[in-house]
Design a protein around this motif. Structure first.
Motif, PDB file in Angstrom:
ATOM      1  N   SER A  28      -3.088   2.159   2.494  1.00 25.64           N
ATOM      2  CA  SER A  28      -3.160   0.726   2.758  1.00 25.64           C
ATOM      3  C   SER A  28      -4.046   0.492   3.977  1.00 25.64           C
ATOM      4  CB  SER A  28      -1.763   0.166   3.017  1.00 25.64           C
ATOM      5  OG  SER A  28      -1.259   0.713   4.215  1.00 25.64           O
ATOM      6  N   SER A  36      -8.029  -2.247 -11.509  1.00 28.67           N
ATOM      7  CA  SER A  36      -6.990  -3.259 -11.626  1.00 28.67           C
ATOM      8  C   SER A  36      -7.517  -4.520 -10.946  1.00 28.67           C
ATOM      9  CB  SER A  36      -5.692  -2.787 -10.959  1.00 28.67           C
ATOM     10  OG  SER A  36      -5.835  -2.778  -9.556  1.00 28.67           O
ATOM     11  N   GLN A  37      -6.709  -5.553 -10.906  1.00 26.99           N
ATOM     12  CA  GLN A  37      -7.146  -6.788 -10.249  1.00 26.99           C
ATOM     13  C   GLN A  37      -7.148  -6.652  -8.733  1.00 26.99           C
ATOM     14  OE1 GLN A  37      -5.624 -10.441 -11.611  1.00 26.99           O
ATOM     15  NE2 GLN A  37      -5.930  -9.947 -13.751  1.00 26.99           N
ATOM     16  N   ARG A  38      -6.480  -5.629  -8.186  1.00 27.69           N
ATOM     17  CA  ARG A  38      -6.391  -5.467  -6.732  1.00 27.69           C
ATOM     18  C   ARG A  38      -7.307  -4.397  -6.168  1.00 27.69           C
ATOM     19  NH1 ARG A  38      -0.381  -6.114  -4.603  1.00 27.69           N
ATOM     20  NH2 ARG A  38      -0.437  -8.375  -4.646  1.00 27.69           N
ATOM     21  N   ARG A  39      -7.673  -3.405  -6.976  1.00 27.77           N
ATOM     22  CA  ARG A  39      -8.505  -2.324  -6.448  1.00 27.77           C
ATOM     23  C   ARG A  39      -9.225  -1.595  -7.575  1.00 27.77           C
ATOM     24  NH1 ARG A  39      -3.305   1.072  -4.673  1.00 27.77           N
ATOM     25  NH2 ARG A  39      -2.783   1.904  -6.702  1.00 27.77           N
ATOM     26  N   HIS A  69     -12.568  -8.437  -2.475  1.00 27.73           N
ATOM     27  CA  HIS A  69     -11.166  -8.567  -2.877  1.00 27.73           C
ATOM     28  C   HIS A  69     -10.622  -7.342  -3.594  1.00 27.73           C
ATOM     29  CE1 HIS A  69     -11.359 -12.676  -1.591  1.00 27.73           C
ATOM     30  NE2 HIS A  69     -12.428 -12.860  -2.343  1.00 27.73           N
ATOM     31  N   ARG A  70     -11.506  -6.418  -3.992  1.00 25.68           N
ATOM     32  CA  ARG A  70     -11.066  -5.207  -4.683  1.00 25.68           C
ATOM     33  C   ARG A  70     -11.762  -4.008  -4.061  1.00 25.68           C
ATOM     34  NH1 ARG A  70     -11.265  -5.060 -10.937  1.00 25.68           N
ATOM     35  NH2 ARG A  70     -13.474  -5.219 -10.537  1.00 25.68           N
TER      36      ARG A  70
END
Length: 176
Positions: free
Chosen positions: A138, A66-69, A88-89
């Motif tokens: 997280s 995904s764009q986050r991970r 960033h990922r």
């Protein structure tokens, strides 16, 4: 000589179909993809971000970017990961009851009946208990950090315990 209108329209439609098809293939590869090997088979796969995964015999991974991970689920077997750096990922591997997090490193994960074995050939990975859920932890929940494993080390995760040991060069070459 001018191109007939019908031919120009057909060419435009063909180009549009190719672009849409290629876009769909890229989207599906980024969204969720499964790679697996049969008994006796090995395969090397280049992932969309430039990372690579080498699957050993009788192994299966599910890739979910995904764009986050970047999340890889090693469902069975053994895989060697060479991770492209992307601050960033985060790059996560879920195997057995562990999450392994790496950024710009190379490591091997082996799901065995007795637990998960993580061997690092470059950089450092964090091995985290995954009993909390199917999503990666997280950054705030790193208090449950199980182990930091660095190049030349191997972690054997069994139940709630992890044993980390250093490897000699020959052992490391056999393990990755």
């Amino acid at each position: 000589a001018r191109t007939p209108r019908w031919l120009a329209g057909a060419l435009a439609a063909t180009v549009a179909a190719i672009v849409i098809g290629a876009g769909w293939i890229f989207y599906k590869q980024q969204a969720d993809t499964r790679f697996q090997t049969a008994i006796g088979e090995q395969v090397a796969v280049i992932l969309p971000d430039g990372s690579s995964v080498n699957l050993n015999t009788n192994s299966q991974v599910d890739v979910d970017y995904s764009q986050r991970r970047r999340v890889i689920r090693l469902e069975r077997g053994e895989a060697y990961f060479n991770v492209a750096h992307d601050a960033h990922r985060p790059f996560w591997v879920h195997a057995g009851n562990r999450w392994v997090r790496a950024v710009g490193t190379a490591f091997n994960v082996y799901v065995r009946p007795a637990g998960v074995q993580v061997t690092v050939s470059e950089g450092t990975v964090n091995v985290v208990d995954a009993t909390g859920g199917k999503s990666p932890p997280s950054d705030a929940s790193y208090a449950k950090l199980v182990a930091a494993v660095t190049a030349g080390e191997q972690a054997d995760a069994q139940g709630n315990a992890d044993v980390i040991r250093g490897l000699h060069a020959a052992e490391l070459n056999r393990s990755v």
